[in-house]
Scaffold this motif. Structure first.
Motif, short mmCIF file in Angstrom:
data_model
loop_
_atom_site.label_atom_id
_atom_site.label_comp_id
_atom_site.label_asym_id
_atom_site.label_seq_id
_atom_site.Cartn_x
_atom_site.Cartn_y
_atom_site.Cartn_z
N HIS A 74 0.81 -1.23 0.00
CA HIS A 74 0.00 0.00 0.00
C HIS A 74 0.84 1.27 0.00
CE1 HIS A 74 -4.10 -1.62 0.42
NE2 HIS A 74 -3.53 -2.62 1.07
N SER A 75 2.17 1.14 0.01
CA SER A 75 3.03 2.32 0.02
C SER A 75 2.93 3.13 -1.27
CB SER A 75 4.48 1.92 0.27
OG SER A 75 4.98 1.14 -0.81
N ILE A 76 2.37 2.53 -2.31
CA ILE A 76 2.23 3.24 -3.59
C ILE A 76 0.80 3.71 -3.84
CG2 ILE A 76 4.18 2.03 -4.65
CD1 ILE A 76 2.18 0.19 -6.04
N ASP A 77 -0.08 3.53 -2.85
CA ASP A 77 -1.47 4.00 -3.01
C ASP A 77 -1.50 5.52 -3.16
OD1 ASP A 77 -2.12 1.39 -2.63
OD2 ASP A 77 -3.30 1.69 -0.80
N GLU A 78 -2.39 5.98 -3.98
CA GLU A 78 -2.51 7.43 -4.22
C GLU A 78 -2.81 8.18 -2.94
OE1 GLU A 78 -4.94 10.60 -7.08
OE2 GLU A 78 -5.27 8.43 -7.26
N VAL A 79 -3.67 7.62 -2.10
CA VAL A 79 -4.03 8.30 -0.86
C VAL A 79 -2.82 8.43 0.06
CG1 VAL A 79 -4.76 6.17 0.31
CG2 VAL A 79 -5.72 8.37 1.02
N VAL A 80 -1.93 7.45 0.02
CA VAL A 80 -0.71 7.50 0.83
C VAL A 80 0.24 8.56 0.27
CG1 VAL A 80 1.36 6.23 1.53
CG2 VAL A 80 -0.88 5.10 1.59
N ILE A 81 0.44 8.54 -1.03
CA ILE A 81 1.33 9.51 -1.68
C ILE A 81 0.88 10.94 -1.38
CG2 ILE A 81 2.27 10.32 -3.87
CD1 ILE A 81 3.24 7.56 -3.08
N ASN A 82 -0.44 11.14 -1.36
CA ASN A 82 -0.98 12.49 -1.18
C ASN A 82 -0.94 12.98 0.27
OD1 ASN A 82 -1.54 12.68 -3.90
ND2 ASN A 82 -3.65 11.97 -3.69
N THR A 83 -0.76 12.07 1.23
CA THR A 83 -0.83 12.46 2.64
C THR A 83 0.48 12.25 3.40
OG1 THR A 83 -1.65 10.24 3.24
CG2 THR A 83 -3.30 11.94 2.76
N ILE A 84 1.43 11.53 2.82
CA ILE A 84 2.63 11.12 3.56
C ILE A 84 3.50 12.31 3.97
CG2 ILE A 84 4.08 10.75 1.53
CD1 ILE A 84 3.95 8.46 4.63
N ASP A 85 3.61 13.33 3.12
CA ASP A 85 4.45 14.49 3.47
C ASP A 85 3.89 15.20 4.70
OD1 ASP A 85 5.72 13.75 1.19
OD2 ASP A 85 5.44 15.65 0.11
N ASP A 86 2.59 15.43 4.72
CA ASP A 86 1.96 16.10 5.85
C ASP A 86 2.08 15.25 7.11
OD1 ASP A 86 0.33 18.30 6.92
OD2 ASP A 86 -1.21 16.76 7.16
N TYR A 87 1.96 13.94 6.96
CA TYR A 87 2.08 13.04 8.11
C TYR A 87 3.48 13.15 8.72
CZ TYR A 87 2.29 8.86 10.98
OH TYR A 87 2.44 8.00 12.05
N PHE A 88 4.51 13.15 7.87
CA PHE A 88 5.88 13.25 8.37
C PHE A 88 6.13 14.60 9.03
CE2 PHE A 88 7.01 9.25 6.74
CZ PHE A 88 8.32 8.96 7.10
N GLN A 89 5.55 15.66 8.48
CA GLN A 89 5.73 16.98 9.08
C GLN A 89 5.16 17.00 10.49
OE1 GLN A 89 7.42 19.70 7.88
NE2 GLN A 89 7.02 20.57 9.90
N LYS A 90 3.97 16.46 10.67
CA LYS A 90 3.28 16.54 11.95
C LYS A 90 3.80 15.52 12.97
CE LYS A 90 -1.11 18.23 10.05
NZ LYS A 90 -2.55 17.91 9.83
N ASN A 91 4.22 14.34 12.49
CA ASN A 91 4.52 13.25 13.42
C ASN A 91 5.99 12.86 13.51
OD1 ASN A 91 1.63 12.24 14.17
ND2 ASN A 91 1.60 12.49 11.94
N VAL A 92 6.80 13.33 12.57
CA VAL A 92 8.22 12.98 12.59
C VAL A 92 9.09 14.22 12.72
CG1 VAL A 92 10.11 11.86 11.34
CG2 VAL A 92 7.81 10.89 11.23
N VAL A 93 8.98 15.15 11.78
CA VAL A 93 9.85 16.32 11.76
C VAL A 93 9.72 17.13 13.05
CG1 VAL A 93 10.30 18.53 10.62
CG2 VAL A 93 9.90 16.46 9.25
N ARG A 94 8.52 17.27 13.57
CA ARG A 94 8.33 18.06 14.80
C ARG A 94 8.96 17.41 16.02
NH1 ARG A 94 2.03 20.22 14.32
NH2 ARG A 94 2.36 21.54 12.48
#
Length: 260
Positions: A74-94
């Protein structure tokens, strides 16, 4: 240097975290970046959990150490591609230590530059390797890492069977030729930075100095000599890596087996 695989991304992110994080928790955190938007659950309808044993296999690239198959699928699902950057910003980068971000980017860039990655993908990742696009850089490196095997033994088990097809006909000539020494100066190359940083950290711990830099070595002759010796060992190993790559027709996996 490391291959750009799942464990590499995990180790680099973990090293930059502001607070301690366990391997299972970190793996779960990255899994959720795919599992949540793709609505992935286990057979009981619950979210996946990562055991200590599974986490150890993943981090050490042992048998059973690939990411969950359903996560990879599922790592190539469109919904994942469209949301993964925001997820990393909120849950990893911070959750990263600001002072560790430069090293995080530098280390991952070095891994990408040295790895055998398709040029288009390599340029895409390197183009994102900066603070301004850190979330996208980490997210895309993570997704790409899932497309590759994380388990070293999968290749190692077949290496001896195919050695005759890997080795060039003039292998005996390579054995007669000494490895070319690699010259180095005081300037630390990008691919060596992680090794040097670890050395300086050890010297700092021994002397009780929080910010022990390369310039600090001038005050500690013993460490300065050791630093010079350790860098020579590093480049000796690098000479072996390059020589192995040449012997095995530009394949670097044989050096990985040697390290193991």
């Amino acid at each position: 240097m490391e291959d750009l695989v799942f464990s590499t991304v995990l180790k680099e992110i973990k090293a930059a975290f502001a607070e301690p994080v366990s391997d299972p928790d970190l793996i779960q955190l990255l899994y959720d970046g795919i599992a949540i938007p793709a609505n992935i659950t286990n057979q009981n309808g619950d979210v996946f959990s990562v055991s200590k044993g599974t986490a150890s296999a993943i981090m050490n690239r042992k048998r059973g150490g690939n990411a969950l198959k359903v996560i990879r699928q599922h790592s190539i699902d469109e919904v994942v591609i469209n949301t993964i950057d925001d997820y990393f910003q909120k849950n990893v980068v911070r959750r990263l230590l600001p002072s560790a971000i430069d090293d995080l980017i530098c280390h991952l860039k070095s891994d990408i530059e040295a790895d055998n990655i398709a040029n288009d993908k390599k340029q895409e990742l390197l183009g994102l390797a900066k603070k301004e696009t850190l979330a996208s850089f980490l997210a895309r490196a993570y997704l790409y890492s899932l497309s590759r095997s994380n388990v070293l033994t999968e290749k190692a088990s077949t290496s001896s069977k195919h050695a005759s097809t890997i080795m060039p006909k003039d292998a005996k000539e390579y054995r007669k030729k000494p490895l070319d020494a690699i010259e180095f100066d005081d300037k630390v190359a990008g691919t060596e930075r992680r090794y040097v940083d670890a050395l300086l950290q050890v010297y700092g711990q021994l002397e009780g100095v929080t910010q022990f830099t390369q310039e600090s070595l001038e005050e500690y002759p013993k460490h300065k000599r050791d630093f010079r010796d350790q860098r020579a060992y590093y480049y000796a190993a690098e000479a072996v890596r390059r020589g192995t790559r040449d012997i095995y027709n530009n394949r670097e996996d044989q050096f990985i087996y040697l390290k193991d």
